[in-house]
Design an enzyme around this catalytic site. Structure first.
Site, PDB file in Angstrom:
ATOM      1  N   HIS A  82       0.852  -1.189   0.000  1.00 22.20           N
ATOM      2  CA  HIS A  82       0.000   0.000   0.000  1.00 22.20           C
ATOM      3  C   HIS A  82       0.883   1.233   0.000  1.00 22.20           C
ATOM      4  O   HIS A  82       1.835   1.334   0.773  1.00 22.20           O
ATOM      5  CB  HIS A  82      -0.911   0.044   1.231  1.00 22.20           C
ATOM      6  CG  HIS A  82      -1.716   1.310   1.294  1.00 22.20           C
ATOM      7  ND1 HIS A  82      -2.840   1.497   0.534  1.00 22.20           N
ATOM      8  CD2 HIS A  82      -1.526   2.464   1.997  1.00 22.20           C
ATOM      9  CE1 HIS A  82      -3.326   2.716   0.764  1.00 22.20           C
ATOM     10  NE2 HIS A  82      -2.552   3.319   1.646  1.00 22.20           N
ATOM     11  N   ASP A 161     -15.415   2.431   7.511  1.00 20.03           N
ATOM     12  CA  ASP A 161     -14.363   3.342   7.085  1.00 20.03           C
ATOM     13  C   ASP A 161     -14.830   4.220   5.937  1.00 20.03           C
ATOM     14  O   ASP A 161     -14.535   5.421   5.901  1.00 20.03           O
ATOM     15  CB  ASP A 161     -13.121   2.564   6.659  1.00 20.03           C
ATOM     16  CG  ASP A 161     -12.073   3.493   6.076  1.00 20.03           C
ATOM     17  OD1 ASP A 161     -11.536   4.314   6.840  1.00 20.03           O
ATOM     18  OD2 ASP A 161     -11.824   3.429   4.855  1.00 20.03           O
ATOM     19  N   ARG A 168     -14.956  12.705   7.583  1.00 16.63           N
ATOM     20  CA  ARG A 168     -13.717  13.385   7.929  1.00 16.63           C
ATOM     21  C   ARG A 168     -13.320  14.385   6.851  1.00 16.63           C
ATOM     22  O   ARG A 168     -12.780  15.453   7.138  1.00 16.63           O
ATOM     23  CB  ARG A 168     -12.594  12.369   8.138  1.00 16.63           C
ATOM     24  CG  ARG A 168     -12.730  11.543   9.423  1.00 16.63           C
ATOM     25  CD  ARG A 168     -11.801  10.340   9.403  1.00 16.63           C
ATOM     26  NE  ARG A 168     -10.429  10.724   9.129  1.00 16.63           N
ATOM     27  CZ  ARG A 168      -9.573   9.974   8.425  1.00 16.63           C
ATOM     28  NH1 ARG A 168      -9.964   8.825   7.909  1.00 16.63           N
ATOM     29  NH2 ARG A 168      -8.337  10.382   8.232  1.00 16.63           N
ATOM     30  N   SER A 183      -7.914   3.869   9.038  1.00 17.53           N
ATOM     31  CA  SER A 183      -8.587   3.841   7.746  1.00 17.53           C
ATOM     32  C   SER A 183      -7.833   2.965   6.757  1.00 17.53           C
ATOM     33  O   SER A 183      -8.409   2.068   6.118  1.00 17.53           O
ATOM     34  CB  SER A 183      -8.706   5.271   7.198  1.00 17.53           C
ATOM     35  OG  SER A 183      -9.235   5.277   5.896  1.00 17.53           O
ATOM     36  N   LYS A 187      -8.899  -1.357   5.624  1.00 20.02           N
ATOM     37  CA  LYS A 187      -9.118  -1.798   4.245  1.00 20.02           C
ATOM     38  C   LYS A 187      -8.098  -2.845   3.827  1.00 20.02           C
ATOM     39  O   LYS A 187      -8.446  -3.828   3.157  1.00 20.02           O
ATOM     40  CB  LYS A 187      -9.075  -0.597   3.301  1.00 20.02           C
ATOM     41  CG  LYS A 187     -10.282   0.330   3.453  1.00 20.02           C
ATOM     42  CD  LYS A 187     -10.206   1.553   2.579  1.00 20.02           C
ATOM     43  CE  LYS A 187      -9.191   2.546   3.055  1.00 20.02           C
ATOM     44  NZ  LYS A 187      -9.307   3.876   2.427  1.00 20.02           N
TER      45      LYS A 187
END
Length: 423
Positions: A82, A161, A168, A183, A187
């Site tokens: 990621h 999320d 947010r 968050s 995921k």
């Protein structure tokens, strides 16, 4: 439970209990807790922070709000990457098939671009026929047959999320490391991968502009991974300058194919190989084929072609090209000492490569080609940038932001591409 008690507890600096966290996340997802109440809690978290135990439980509660993918029955170990996002960050494109060519399975759930940073799905959708939406069964089959998949996250993964992220975004509560970490990790953990490598960007083109903030985010996410039994490591990598020489959807796909063909810019190759080695090690494949060899001998390209074809794409089809081009010339001679990643990203966005709202379309051929990178010698009148757009009226605003985004001088002292390893 009373949501006011939860809000005031965090407002007053107290640690939330596991029961409070489970209840408030679940109740918000079901609509029992109102947006304004969750916004108040999010702001209290921004101000008061969270302990490691709170962040871990918060992530678990968001995970529990939806489905979790399970790839444990595959013959290959699973590993994923990621990135926190940057400019010219096309690394997922060559990385995923390269790691698959070395023996791992890579379930890569990706997103779309917003603002000055590009999205992997937007880039891949420039390939004719390629589709982002896959069912869990299709993902599993492709991981079994190809070893690599890049697709959109299904709506059933961490719905808490998704709802909280949108809140947010409009309440000034994005900049909280516990909330950012929860968050991202909710995921990624929902993907069901066995190992995770995080590429945490640092610099003007990154969400985290300083190494201090990036290091804290990396440490928090590594701890969450450890608390949930997923081997997680993080690399802090430089994003003061764009990665590679192409910024824009189809332009970046073409550059990724260059890397898979054994060429491409040195920084893209270096980061692809570095992250691939980390992913293989995290997955326990310490004696696997080296990723540099997979790029050199064509096996990474073979995996790319199979991956694209499996999702309906034609790897041999011409990529979209913008209708218009304009070249920006250097105003002086010397060494290019600064090329601001954010300025280049904003220029590409203004040319049509990005979007201001999630529902906006993108121009697949738009973007910026960089003819020089920091450290390169340049001459007055030499091309510095080529701008690509479908509408020529976009050029002036893109050139305007680029004019303040570079400097030509004498000495150049670069950041290392890989700044630090965490975990």
């Amino acid at each position: 439970m009373d949501v006011i008690d939860v809000i005031t507890a965090k407002r007053d600096g107290r640690e939330l209990t596991p029961e409070q966290i489970d209840w408030v996340v679940g109740a918000y997802t079901r609509g029992v807790v109102a947006d304004e109440q969750m916004a108040a809690l999010a702001m209290a978290i921004v101000w008061r922070g969270m302990t490691r135990a709170e962040v871990s439980r918060w992530t678990e509660a968001m995970l529990a709000s939806g489905d979790r993918l399970d790839f444990s029955g595959l013959a290959r170990p699973t590993t994923d990457k990621h990135s926190t996002g940057g400019v010219g960050d096309k690394i997922t494109l060559p990385l995923t098939p390269t790691v698959a060519a070395c023996g791992a399975a890579v379930p890569q759930l990706s997103g779309r671009g917003l603002g000055h940073t590009g999205g992997t799905l937007d880039k891949l959708e420039s390939i004719p026929g390629w589709r982002a939406e896959l069912t869990p069964e299709e993902m599993r089959r492709q991981l079994r047959d190809v070893g690599a998949v890049v697709c959109a996250a299904g709506g059933g993964l961490a719905p808490a999320d998704r709802k909280l992220y949108a809140l947010r975004d409009v309440t000034g509560t994005v900049e909280s490391i516990p909330l950012i970490a929860g968050s991202i990790m909710s995921k990624k953990l929902a993907e069901g991968t066995g190992a995770l490598v995080l590429d945490v960007k640092v610099g003007s083109g990154a969400f985290m502009p300083t190494a201090t903030a990036a290091r804290e985010l990396a440490r928090t996410m590594v701890e969450i991974g450890a608390d949930h039994g997923v081997r997680t490591i993080a690399l802090l990598t430089a994003m003061d300058t764009p990665l590679g020489r192409q910024v824009g959807n189809a332009l970046e796909v073409a550059e990724a194919v260059e890397v898979l063909s054994g060429g491409g810019p040195g920084d893209v190759v270096e980061l692809t190989v570095t992250l691939a080695r980390e992913m293989l090690t995290a997955a326990g494949l310490t004696t696997a084929k080296d990723p540099a060899d997979a790029l050199a001998d064509g096996t990474a390209m073979d995996a790319w072609r199979r991956m694209i074809t499996a999702q309906g794409g034609d790897p041999d089809a011409p990529l979209p090209a913008a209708r218009e081009r304009r070249t920006v010339l250097a105003a002086a001679s010397g060494t290019l000492t600064r090329l601001d990643a954010r300025a280049v990203g904003v220029a590409a966005w203004r040319l049509g490569a990005g979007r201001a709202r999630k529902e906006d379309p993108v121009a697949l051929g738009a973007g910026v080609t960089l003819h020089a990178k920091p450290g390169d010698p340049v001459r007055a009148g030499q091309p510095l940038f080529t701008l690509h757009a479908d509408e020529p009226e976009r050029f002036d605003r893109a050139a305007e932001v680029l004019a303040d985004g570079y400097e030509i001088g004498g000495e150049y002292d670069p950041l290392p591409l890989v700044i630090e390893r965490v975990g």
